[in-house]
Design an enzyme around this catalytic site. Structure first.
Site, PDB file in Angstrom:
ATOM      1  N   CYS A  38     -48.134  14.167  15.197  1.00 11.43           N
ATOM      2  CA  CYS A  38     -48.110  15.630  15.332  1.00 11.43           C
ATOM      3  C   CYS A  38     -47.305  16.201  14.166  1.00 11.43           C
ATOM      4  O   CYS A  38     -46.527  15.490  13.521  1.00 11.43           O
ATOM      5  CB  CYS A  38     -47.440  15.957  16.667  1.00 11.43           C
ATOM      6  SG  CYS A  38     -47.171  17.696  16.971  1.00 11.43           S
ATOM      7  N   THR A  40     -44.738  17.975  14.297  1.00  6.19           N
ATOM      8  CA  THR A  40     -43.308  17.792  14.563  1.00  6.19           C
ATOM      9  C   THR A  40     -42.808  16.466  13.996  1.00  6.19           C
ATOM     10  O   THR A  40     -41.700  16.376  13.459  1.00  6.19           O
ATOM     11  CB  THR A  40     -43.054  17.809  16.087  1.00  6.19           C
ATOM     12  OG1 THR A  40     -43.635  18.982  16.622  1.00  6.19           O
ATOM     13  CG2 THR A  40     -41.583  17.769  16.413  1.00  6.19           C
ATOM     14  N   HIS A  43     -42.067  16.784  10.381  1.00  8.17           N
ATOM     15  CA  HIS A  43     -40.764  17.436  10.158  1.00  8.17           C
ATOM     16  C   HIS A  43     -39.635  16.413  10.288  1.00  8.17           C
ATOM     17  O   HIS A  43     -38.703  16.405   9.497  1.00  8.17           O
ATOM     18  CB  HIS A  43     -40.526  18.559  11.170  1.00  8.17           C
ATOM     19  CG  HIS A  43     -41.410  19.757  10.989  1.00  8.17           C
ATOM     20  ND1 HIS A  43     -41.338  20.575   9.898  1.00  8.17           N
ATOM     21  CD2 HIS A  43     -42.392  20.267  11.760  1.00  8.17           C
ATOM     22  CE1 HIS A  43     -42.232  21.548  10.002  1.00  8.17           C
ATOM     23  NE2 HIS A  43     -42.892  21.375  11.127  1.00  8.17           N
ATOM     24  N   HIS A  63     -44.194  11.552  20.041  1.00 10.02           N
ATOM     25  CA  HIS A  63     -44.145  12.097  21.399  1.00 10.02           C
ATOM     26  C   HIS A  63     -45.515  12.216  22.070  1.00 10.02           C
ATOM     27  O   HIS A  63     -45.586  12.606  23.220  1.00 10.02           O
ATOM     28  CB  HIS A  63     -43.448  13.462  21.399  1.00 10.02           C
ATOM     29  CG  HIS A  63     -44.132  14.462  20.539  1.00 10.02           C
ATOM     30  ND1 HIS A  63     -43.842  14.612  19.211  1.00 10.02           N
ATOM     31  CD2 HIS A  63     -45.126  15.344  20.795  1.00 10.02           C
ATOM     32  CE1 HIS A  63     -44.618  15.545  18.689  1.00 10.02           C
ATOM     33  NE2 HIS A  63     -45.420  16.000  19.633  1.00 10.02           N
TER      34      HIS A  63
HETATM   35 ZN    ZN Z   1     -46.921  17.365  19.264  1.00  4.35          ZN
END
Ligand code: ZN
Ligand code: ZN
Length: 354
Positions: A38, A40, A43, A63
């Site tokens: 993802c 995220t 990042h 996640h």
């Molecule tokens: Zn995600």
């Protein structure tokens, strides 16, 4: 076991050998079967200002996953050993006023897998049993993994009134593209989408967009007005976080329209509140996570009812060992979802070969 780790604050990730986690009270031990990357996670790999402020290290990242229940902590009997489950990545407290009033996605104590506690890019992970979502046994592993992310799209689409409405999706990353599909499935009259990437616009076309526009070369406002009889749209689904996309999207919103904002701007932006919001009587909704567990039941209906096929969203499958290549692919912008398999023989499609 193997785990993709952020060993210390700073850029980069490495594969490490760490002890098998032990499920605590109320937790299950899951053997990870598939895990999708993802934004995220990018990042956290880059350790940008957002990650430096929010994530902890050392940490196992990731996640989005599905896996098999292989162990129970004390007090847990459900889901039974051997069940295929997906995971809700937001671990909430269960006792605050938001959790107790059906708004657990707003829990101030939320801890996110792969950001605040060890995540899923590993052979095994422990999560609260309450965060495990049993999947149908015949669900492809890559689809089961990316339900968490599909949930962001379904949540965004289900907050404004969508049926019979003209909809604009600004930003065609995976969540934007899945929002196109969900909006069509939930009865939108027409769905338009913008992105600067040709690859992503093609994905939005494939997932049901009525028209897509290149935000880098086309005057999006004129283009969308041209296809909406000069009216604009009833609903804006903002997935890009780009200031210009937000401004254009709100310009195109009809008076009384609704905007659902999911894309993070990363820094404060300026916005003409008077003309874009107040004088239009527009409603702005901030969207975070998935409603617990309304969004998961909605997803089940859309996927099992045959309204949305997420198959085309999965463009790359790689072995967990090839995580660096997988992250680079994801960062290129020329992918849908990139899915990692701890055991590559579990892959539900051909593995990517560069
Ligand atoms: Zn995600
Ligand atoms: Zn709470």
């Amino acid at each position: 076991m193997r785990a993709i780790r952020k060993v210390a604050p700073g850029p980069g990730l490495e594969m490490a050998e760490i002890p098998l986690p032990v499920p605590g009270m109320g937790e299950v031990l899951l053997q990870v079967k598939a895990a999708s990357i993802c934004g995220t996670d990018l990042h956290v790999r880059n350790w940008d200002p957002w990650a430096a402020e929010h994530a902890v290290a050392p940490l196992t990242v990731g996640h989005e996953m599905c896996g098999i229940v292989v162990g129970h902590g004390s007090g847990v009997t459900d889901p039974p050993i051997g069940t295929l489950v997906s995971v809700e990545s937001h671990v909430v407290c269960g006792v605050c006023s938001w959790c107790r009033t059906g708004k657990g996605h707003l829990c101030p104590e939320t801890r996110i897998l792969g950001v605040h506690r060890d995540g899923v890019f590993a052979d095994f992970v422990t999560v609260p049993a309450a965060n495990a979502w049993p999947d149908p046994e015949d669900m492809p592993l890559s689809i089961a993994s990316l339900q968490e992310n599909f949930g962001n799209a379904v949540h965004t689409v289900s907050v404004p009134e969508i049926e019979g409405r003209k909809v604009l999706v600004t930003g065609c990353g995976p969540v934007g593209v899945m929002a196109v599909a969900a909006a069509k499935a939930l009865g939108a009259r027409s769905v338009y989408a913008t992105d600067v990437s040709a690859f992503r616009r093609a994905m939005a076309d494939r997932m049901g967009a009525d028209a897509t526009f290149d935000a880098s070369t086309v005057d999006v406002v004129s283009a969308v007005l041209a296809v909406t009889d000069g009216e604009g749209v009833d609903v804006l689904l903002e997935m890009s976080g780009a200031a210009r996309a937000i401004d254009n999207g709100l310009r195109l919103l009809k008076p009384g329209g609704e905007a659902a904002l999911l894309g993070l701007t990363s820094r404060p932006i300026t916005l003409d509140i008077d003309d874009r919001v107040i004088f239009k009587g527009a409603t702005l909704h901030g969207i975070v996570g998935r409603r617990l567990w309304d969004t998961w039941y909605q997803m089940r209906a859309l996927l099992r009812g045959g309204k949305v096929d997420l198959g085309p969203m999965v463009t790359h499958r790689l072995s967990l060992e090839d995580f660096d290549m997988a992250f680079d692919l994801m960062a290129s912008g020329n992918t849908g979802k990139v899915v990692l398999f701890p055991d590559p023989t579990d892959a539900d499609g051909p593995l990517y070969r560069p």
